[in-house]
Write an enzyme that holds these catalytic residues in place. Structure first.
Site, PDB file in Angstrom:
ATOM      1  N   LEU A  68      30.835  41.249  37.491  1.00  0.00           N
ATOM      2  CA  LEU A  68      31.127  39.816  37.567  1.00  0.00           C
ATOM      3  C   LEU A  68      31.130  39.317  39.006  1.00  0.00           C
ATOM      4  O   LEU A  68      30.887  38.133  39.251  1.00  0.00           O
ATOM      5  CB  LEU A  68      32.489  39.516  36.926  1.00  0.00           C
ATOM      6  CG  LEU A  68      32.584  39.672  35.407  1.00  0.00           C
ATOM      7  CD1 LEU A  68      34.017  39.426  34.955  1.00  0.00           C
ATOM      8  CD2 LEU A  68      31.625  38.721  34.700  1.00  0.00           C
ATOM      9  N   GLY A  69      31.405  40.187  39.951  1.00  0.00           N
ATOM     10  CA  GLY A  69      31.444  39.768  41.347  1.00  0.00           C
ATOM     11  C   GLY A  69      31.559  40.969  42.260  1.00  0.00           C
ATOM     12  O   GLY A  69      32.033  42.042  41.863  1.00  0.00           O
ATOM     13  N   GLN A  70      31.121  40.789  43.493  1.00  0.00           N
ATOM     14  CA  GLN A  70      31.140  41.862  44.485  1.00  0.00           C
ATOM     15  C   GLN A  70      31.595  41.287  45.811  1.00  0.00           C
ATOM     16  O   GLN A  70      31.084  40.252  46.250  1.00  0.00           O
ATOM     17  CB  GLN A  70      29.743  42.480  44.632  1.00  0.00           C
ATOM     18  CG  GLN A  70      29.654  43.608  45.646  1.00  0.00           C
ATOM     19  CD  GLN A  70      30.246  44.907  45.124  1.00  0.00           C
ATOM     20  OE1 GLN A  70      30.050  45.270  43.969  1.00  0.00           O
ATOM     21  NE2 GLN A  70      30.968  45.614  45.986  1.00  0.00           N
ATOM     22  N   GLY A  71      32.568  41.922  46.430  1.00  0.00           N
ATOM     23  CA  GLY A  71      33.037  41.503  47.741  1.00  0.00           C
ATOM     24  C   GLY A  71      32.901  42.620  48.742  1.00  0.00           C
ATOM     25  O   GLY A  71      32.412  43.713  48.428  1.00  0.00           O
ATOM     26  N   GLY A  74      35.633  45.287  47.535  1.00  0.00           N
ATOM     27  CA  GLY A  74      35.850  45.616  46.138  1.00  0.00           C
ATOM     28  C   GLY A  74      34.892  44.876  45.229  1.00  0.00           C
ATOM     29  O   GLY A  74      33.996  44.165  45.689  1.00  0.00           O
ATOM     30  N   ARG A  75      35.087  45.052  43.927  1.00  0.00           N
ATOM     31  CA  ARG A  75      34.217  44.409  42.962  1.00  0.00           C
ATOM     32  C   ARG A  75      35.026  44.038  41.721  1.00  0.00           C
ATOM     33  O   ARG A  75      36.107  44.577  41.469  1.00  0.00           O
ATOM     34  CB  ARG A  75      33.062  45.333  42.564  1.00  0.00           C
ATOM     35  CG  ARG A  75      33.506  46.657  41.951  1.00  0.00           C
ATOM     36  CD  ARG A  75      32.332  47.515  41.539  1.00  0.00           C
ATOM     37  NE  ARG A  75      32.764  48.766  40.908  1.00  0.00           N
ATOM     38  CZ  ARG A  75      31.966  49.578  40.235  1.00  0.00           C
ATOM     39  NH1 ARG A  75      30.667  49.271  40.123  1.00  0.00           N
ATOM     40  NH2 ARG A  75      32.421  50.685  39.679  1.00  0.00           N
ATOM     41  N   VAL A  76      34.470  43.107  40.924  1.00  0.00           N
ATOM     42  CA  VAL A  76      35.076  42.705  39.664  1.00  0.00           C
ATOM     43  C   VAL A  76      34.086  43.005  38.552  1.00  0.00           C
ATOM     44  O   VAL A  76      32.902  42.647  38.642  1.00  0.00           O
ATOM     45  CB  VAL A  76      35.441  41.207  39.664  1.00  0.00           C
ATOM     46  CG1 VAL A  76      36.066  40.812  38.324  1.00  0.00           C
ATOM     47  CG2 VAL A  76      36.400  40.888  40.809  1.00  0.00           C
ATOM     48  N   LYS A  91      39.421  44.210  38.400  1.00  0.00           N
ATOM     49  CA  LYS A  91      39.152  44.184  39.842  1.00  0.00           C
ATOM     50  C   LYS A  91      39.425  45.569  40.402  1.00  0.00           C
ATOM     51  O   LYS A  91      40.537  46.092  40.280  1.00  0.00           O
ATOM     52  CB  LYS A  91      40.017  43.150  40.552  1.00  0.00           C
ATOM     53  CG  LYS A  91      39.660  43.007  42.026  1.00  0.00           C
ATOM     54  CD  LYS A  91      40.255  41.753  42.632  1.00  0.00           C
ATOM     55  CE  LYS A  91      39.767  41.538  44.059  1.00  0.00           C
ATOM     56  NZ  LYS A  91      40.268  40.275  44.640  1.00  0.00           N
ATOM     57  N   ASP A 183      42.988  30.666  51.302  1.00  0.00           N
ATOM     58  CA  ASP A 183      41.602  31.152  51.188  1.00  0.00           C
ATOM     59  C   ASP A 183      40.772  30.231  50.301  1.00  0.00           C
ATOM     60  O   ASP A 183      39.980  30.701  49.487  1.00  0.00           O
ATOM     61  CB  ASP A 183      41.599  32.576  50.645  1.00  0.00           C
ATOM     62  CG  ASP A 183      40.335  33.346  51.020  1.00  0.00           C
ATOM     63  OD1 ASP A 183      39.610  32.887  51.928  1.00  0.00           O
ATOM     64  OD2 ASP A 183      40.079  34.401  50.416  1.00  0.00           O
TER      65      ASP A 183
END
Length: 263
Positions: A68-71, A74-76, A91, A183
C-alpha cells in the site's frame, strides 16, 4: 517514519517542564500542562505495549495481498489474517532503522488518538519479529492524496474544500489530546474513495506533545513554520504548539503540490 532522527531538527521528547512563565514560546501554562500530561500518558502506554507485543513472524499470522505504501524507513502492506480472513493494513518497520522506543512511540500515538473519521484507526496489536516491528491499522485502499493532485492544476474545488475541512478537523482532534502532528503533507493523507470524498490522516512518527522543545538544525522544508526558520528564541529550542500544524496545512499547497488555491 520513526527510528532515525530527522536531519533537519533536534527534538527533546516530552513537554518542556522547566521553562520560566515568560518563556513559554506562546503557550499558556494550561496548554503546557496538557502537553505534559499527554507525554506521561504516552510513556505509560509504551511501557504497557512493550510487555504485550506479539512475538512472531508476520508471515505466520498474515498473508500479504499487496503493498500500500513505501517510505524511507518502512512500508505498509495490505494483509489478511490467515485464520479469520480479516483484511487489514500492516505497517512494518525494519529493526535496522527503527528502535523499539521509536516503534512503540508511533504505535501508541495512534492508539491514544482513539477514533476520528479523518484519522486512520489504529488497532492495539503490535508485533515483533526477528527483523522488524509491525502494527495494524484499518486499510485505506485508494492511495495518498499526492496521486490525486494534477500538476499545475491541483484538485477540483469541491475536493479541495472537503479535504481541507476533514484535515482541519483531524488536526483539531489531535490538538485536543495535547499533541502536535508536525507532518502535514499530501503523502500523509490517505484517500478512501476514487472520488476523493473522504480522506484520513496517517503516520504519527513526528507527532509530539505540545510544549516539546524543537530546534531546526538544517535547511527548512517548504512547509516549515517561519518561527522555526529563524534562530531559536530559546537556547533549548522552541516549545512546539498547534500553530505549526495550522501553518503547514495552509502552506503545503504551494510547497508540496497540495493545491488549495481555490480556498
Amino acid at each position: 517514519m520513526p527510528g532515525k532522527q530527522s536531519d533537519e531538527e533536534q527534538v527533546e521528547t516530552g513537554a518542556a517542564e522547566n521553562l520560566a512563565e515568560e518563556d513559554l514560546g506562546g503557550l499558556t501554562a494550561e496548554e503546557l500542562r496538557q502537553g505534559q500530561e499527554a507525554a506521561l500518558e504516552l510513556e505509560d502506554m509504551m511501557a504497557l505495549s512493550a510487555q504485550t507485543l506479539v512475538r512472531a513472524e508476520v508471515d505466520e499470522l498474515y498473508q500479504q495481498v499487496r503493498p500500500l505504501g513505501q517510505g524511507r524507513f518502512g512500508r505498509v502492506l495490505l494483509v489478511t489474517h490467515r485464520q479469520k480472513g480479516t483484511t487489514l493494513a500492516l505497517k512494518e518497520l525494519p529493526k535496522a532503522s527503527t528502535s523499539l522506543r521509536g516503534f512503540l512511540y508511533e504505535f501508541c500515538v495512534g492508539l491514544s488518538l482513539g477514533t476520528h473519521s479523518a484519522i486512520v484507526a489504529a488497532y492495539g496489536i503490535g508485533i515483533e519479529s526477528a527483523t522488524s516491528y509491525s502494527f495494524l491499522t484499518e486499510p485505506v485502499l485508494c492511495g495518498d492524496l499526492i496521486t490525486f493532485i494534477q500538476p499545475k492544476v491541483g484538485l477540483p474545488q469541491p475536493a479541495v474544500q472537503r479535504c481541507a475541512a476533514q484535515l482541519a478537523s483531524a488536526l483539531e482532534h489531535i490538538h485536543s489530546r495535547g499533541l502536535v502532528y508536525r507532518d502535514v503533507k499530501p503523502e500523509n493523507v490517505l484517500v478512501c474513495d476514487p472520488a476523493c470524498q473522504r480522506v484520513k490522516l496517517t503516520d504519527f512518527g513526528h507527532t509530539r506533545p505540545r510544549g516539546t522543545l524543537l530546534r531546526l538544525t538544517g535547511p527548512p522544508i517548504p512547509y516549515t513554520a517561519p518561527e522555526l526558520c529563524c534562530p531559536p528564541p530559546l537556547p533549548e529550542g522552541l516549545p512546539i504548539q498547534p500553530a505549526l500544524d495550522a501553518w503547514a496545512l495552509g502552506d503545503c499547497g504551494g510547497a508540496s503540490s497540495m493545491t488549495f488555491q481555490h480556498l
